[in-house]
Design a protein around this motif. Structure first.
Motif, PDB file in Angstrom:
ATOM      1  N   ILE A   3       0.852  -1.199   0.000  1.00  0.00           N
ATOM      2  CA  ILE A   3       0.000   0.000   0.000  1.00  0.00           C
ATOM      3  C   ILE A   3       0.884   1.244   0.000  1.00  0.00           C
ATOM      4  CG2 ILE A   3      -1.664   1.346   1.377  1.00  0.00           C
ATOM      5  CD1 ILE A   3      -3.220  -1.060   1.863  1.00  0.00           C
ATOM      6  N   ASP A  71       1.859   0.211 -10.617  1.00  0.00           N
ATOM      7  CA  ASP A  71       1.086  -1.002 -10.968  1.00  0.00           C
ATOM      8  C   ASP A  71       1.196  -2.080  -9.888  1.00  0.00           C
ATOM      9  OD1 ASP A  71       0.345   0.186 -13.286  1.00  0.00           O
ATOM     10  OD2 ASP A  71       2.015  -0.670 -14.442  1.00  0.00           O
ATOM     11  N   GLU A  72       2.311  -2.069  -9.161  1.00  0.00           N
ATOM     12  CA  GLU A  72       2.506  -3.098  -8.118  1.00  0.00           C
ATOM     13  C   GLU A  72       1.865  -2.702  -6.777  1.00  0.00           C
ATOM     14  OE1 GLU A  72       6.799  -4.654  -8.313  1.00  0.00           O
ATOM     15  OE2 GLU A  72       6.717  -2.964  -9.715  1.00  0.00           O
ATOM     16  N   ILE A  73       1.330  -1.495  -6.715  1.00  0.00           N
ATOM     17  CA  ILE A  73       0.652  -1.020  -5.495  1.00  0.00           C
ATOM     18  C   ILE A  73      -0.806  -1.470  -5.561  1.00  0.00           C
ATOM     19  CG2 ILE A  73      -0.153   1.104  -4.336  1.00  0.00           C
ATOM     20  CD1 ILE A  73       2.832   0.653  -3.973  1.00  0.00           C
ATOM     21  N   GLU A  74      -1.343  -1.937  -4.425  1.00  0.00           N
ATOM     22  CA  GLU A  74      -2.733  -2.431  -4.473  1.00  0.00           C
ATOM     23  C   GLU A  74      -3.766  -1.430  -3.993  1.00  0.00           C
ATOM     24  OE1 GLU A  74      -3.498  -6.601  -3.710  1.00  0.00           O
ATOM     25  OE2 GLU A  74      -1.326  -6.859  -3.706  1.00  0.00           O
ATOM     26  N   ALA A  75      -3.327  -0.420  -3.238  1.00  0.00           N
ATOM     27  CA  ALA A  75      -4.281   0.614  -2.817  1.00  0.00           C
ATOM     28  C   ALA A  75      -3.502   1.874  -2.431  1.00  0.00           C
ATOM     29  CB  ALA A  75      -5.102   0.135  -1.615  1.00  0.00           C
ATOM     30  N   ALA A  99      -5.120   7.497  -7.604  1.00  0.00           N
ATOM     31  CA  ALA A  99      -5.965   6.295  -7.524  1.00  0.00           C
ATOM     32  C   ALA A  99      -6.843   6.184  -8.770  1.00  0.00           C
ATOM     33  CB  ALA A  99      -6.840   6.360  -6.267  1.00  0.00           C
ATOM     34  N   SER A 102      -4.655   5.269 -11.873  1.00  0.00           N
ATOM     35  CA  SER A 102      -4.071   3.920 -11.839  1.00  0.00           C
ATOM     36  C   SER A 102      -5.120   2.844 -11.522  1.00  0.00           C
ATOM     37  CB  SER A 102      -2.949   3.871 -10.794  1.00  0.00           C
ATOM     38  OG  SER A 102      -3.460   4.192  -9.516  1.00  0.00           O
ATOM     39  N   GLU A 103      -6.366   3.283 -11.361  1.00  0.00           N
ATOM     40  CA  GLU A 103      -7.489   2.369 -11.084  1.00  0.00           C
ATOM     41  C   GLU A 103      -7.252   1.521  -9.832  1.00  0.00           C
ATOM     42  OE1 GLU A 103      -8.235   0.276 -14.711  1.00  0.00           O
ATOM     43  OE2 GLU A 103      -8.838   2.099 -15.754  1.00  0.00           O
ATOM     44  N   LYS A 104      -6.774   2.201  -8.780  1.00  0.00           N
ATOM     45  CA  LYS A 104      -6.552   1.524  -7.490  1.00  0.00           C
ATOM     46  C   LYS A 104      -7.583   2.015  -6.484  1.00  0.00           C
ATOM     47  CE  LYS A 104      -2.653   0.037  -9.155  1.00  0.00           C
ATOM     48  NZ  LYS A 104      -2.408  -1.339  -9.514  1.00  0.00           N
ATOM     49  N   TYR A 315      -8.471  -0.993   4.688  1.00  0.00           N
ATOM     50  CA  TYR A 315      -8.810  -1.668   3.426  1.00  0.00           C
ATOM     51  C   TYR A 315      -9.417  -3.043   3.712  1.00  0.00           C
ATOM     52  CZ  TYR A 315      -8.157  -3.890  -1.128  1.00  0.00           C
ATOM     53  OH  TYR A 315      -8.362  -4.559  -2.302  1.00  0.00           O
TER      54      TYR A 315
END
Ligand code: KG4
Ligand code: ZN
Length: 336
Positions: A3, A71-75, A99, A102-104, A315
């Protein structure tokens, strides 16, 4: 799960990548404090402008230092409350844009909950429930942390926060902002019994604090001496004031621990860096057989590693914001 955390609630612009709420992969902080010192406190307008200038580079460096791409971040976790509104808005809007692009998922994170989370990155074994003393420049709370995202306020300050009291007393002694740290250093050399100061209590609220009378008492002591042309030893003033503030914090916290039958005690917030507070609580907890946790000094002040840590637990609890997320200047720690 990695994150990205973003923090801009006061004068620090910070970003960090943390894995699974516990492992810090990067921790970048820049601050407008040197400029704020010229004014003896934080000028909100200056803080906001510096955040706007620095935030892109700070976030980029946090990703680079962690050796990850967005891209490797999830939120994306961001401090949305409480704090200086203009300052918060910079972080919130940057996080929203990032966010969105990057669509997170976007995770709103409460600043004081994040301070508590500074303990999760310090001690990977610490898990709720526990009782926490949260002491910063703007807040002084005793909080029952029932779970990572469920908290109850047991006690709070009725006037000044502990950090604010340290800063104001230090300013009267001619120390630069933020005075808490300089006062702590000076106090190590002084006699805590040199000056008699009050230990204010709040009637019928044994866990609440009141620091304004204590602050006025030290300011009056200094002014009275100045009028007589006497210069009081700074190290003794600092030691006596620090001792009084810490006494109030420790007394109420230990009483709450006993009354609520807690066995794990934790401290958090900028004032948790105070050397005497750390020593006193460690000793008291040893004496009573409580487990005691305190953040690594590097994570006591404002940073984004604590934000990314708390955002992980928010999250997991499905606290995901929509794109209309706004900054909020005041919001209780038990808001949700
Ligand atoms: O948590 P923090 O970094 O910012 C807020 O969220 O407010 O706390 C800043 C406060 C300041 O008032 C500063 O003087 C105080 O924490 N502080 C200390 C120490 N280090 C920072 N107070 C006493 N002793 C310290 N060692
Ligand atoms: Zn803070």
């Amino acid at each position: 799960m990695k994150i990205l955390g973003i923090e801009s609630s006061c004068d620090e612009t910070a970003a960090s990548v943390v894995e699974d709420g516990r492992v810090v992969l990067s921790n970048v902080i820049t601050s407008s404090v040197e400029e704020q010192k010229l004014y003896g406190g934080v000028v909100p307008e200056i803080a906001s402008r510096r955040h706007a200038e620095c935030i892109s580079q700070v976030v980029k460096k946090a990703l680079d230092d962690a050796n990850v791409t967005i891209d490797e971040i999830e939120a994306v976790g961001v401090t949305h409350a409480p704090g200086l509104i203009g300052a918060l808005l910079v972080g919130v809007n940057f996080a929203k844009g990032l966010a969105y692009a990057s669509e997170k998922p976007l995770v709103p994170t409460h600043h004081l909950r994040s301070h508590i989370a500074s303990n999760y990155i310090t001690d990977t074994e610490l898990k709720p429930p526990f009782l926490c003393l949260v002491v910063s420049g703007g807040h002084s709370h005793i909080v029952r942390v029932n779970s990572y995202t469920n908290m109850e306020i047991v006690g709070r300050t009725r006037d000044d926060a502990a950090g604010e009291a340290f800063d104001k007393a230090a300013r009267t002694m001619g120390m630069p902002y933020p005075g808490g740290i300089s006062m702590d250093i000076e106090a190590e050399k002084g006699d805590p019994f040199a000056f008699t100061l009050p230990r204010p209590v709040v009637n019928d609220s044994p866990y609440d604090f009141s620091f304004s009378g204590l602050k006025t008492a030290i300011i009056n002591t200094i002014h009275n001496a100045q009028q007589k042309g006497i210069e009081l030893p700074k190290e003794d003033l600092c030691a006596s004031f620090r001792y009084a503030v810490v006494d109030c914090l420790v007394t109420n916290f230990m009483k709450a621990a006993e009354d609520f039958k807690e066995d794990t005690l934790v401290i958090a917030g900028g004032v948790s860096a105070n050397s005497l507070l750390r020593r006193r609580l460690r000793d008291e907890c040893n004496k009573h057989g409580y487990k005691f946790f305190m953040p690594n000094k590097a994570y006591c002040g404002d940073n984004a590693a604590m934000v990314a840590s708390q955002a992980y637990y928010e999250y997991l609890d499905s606290n995901i914001a929509q794109y209309d997320l706004n900054a909020v200047a005041t919001l209780p720690i038990d808001y949700r």
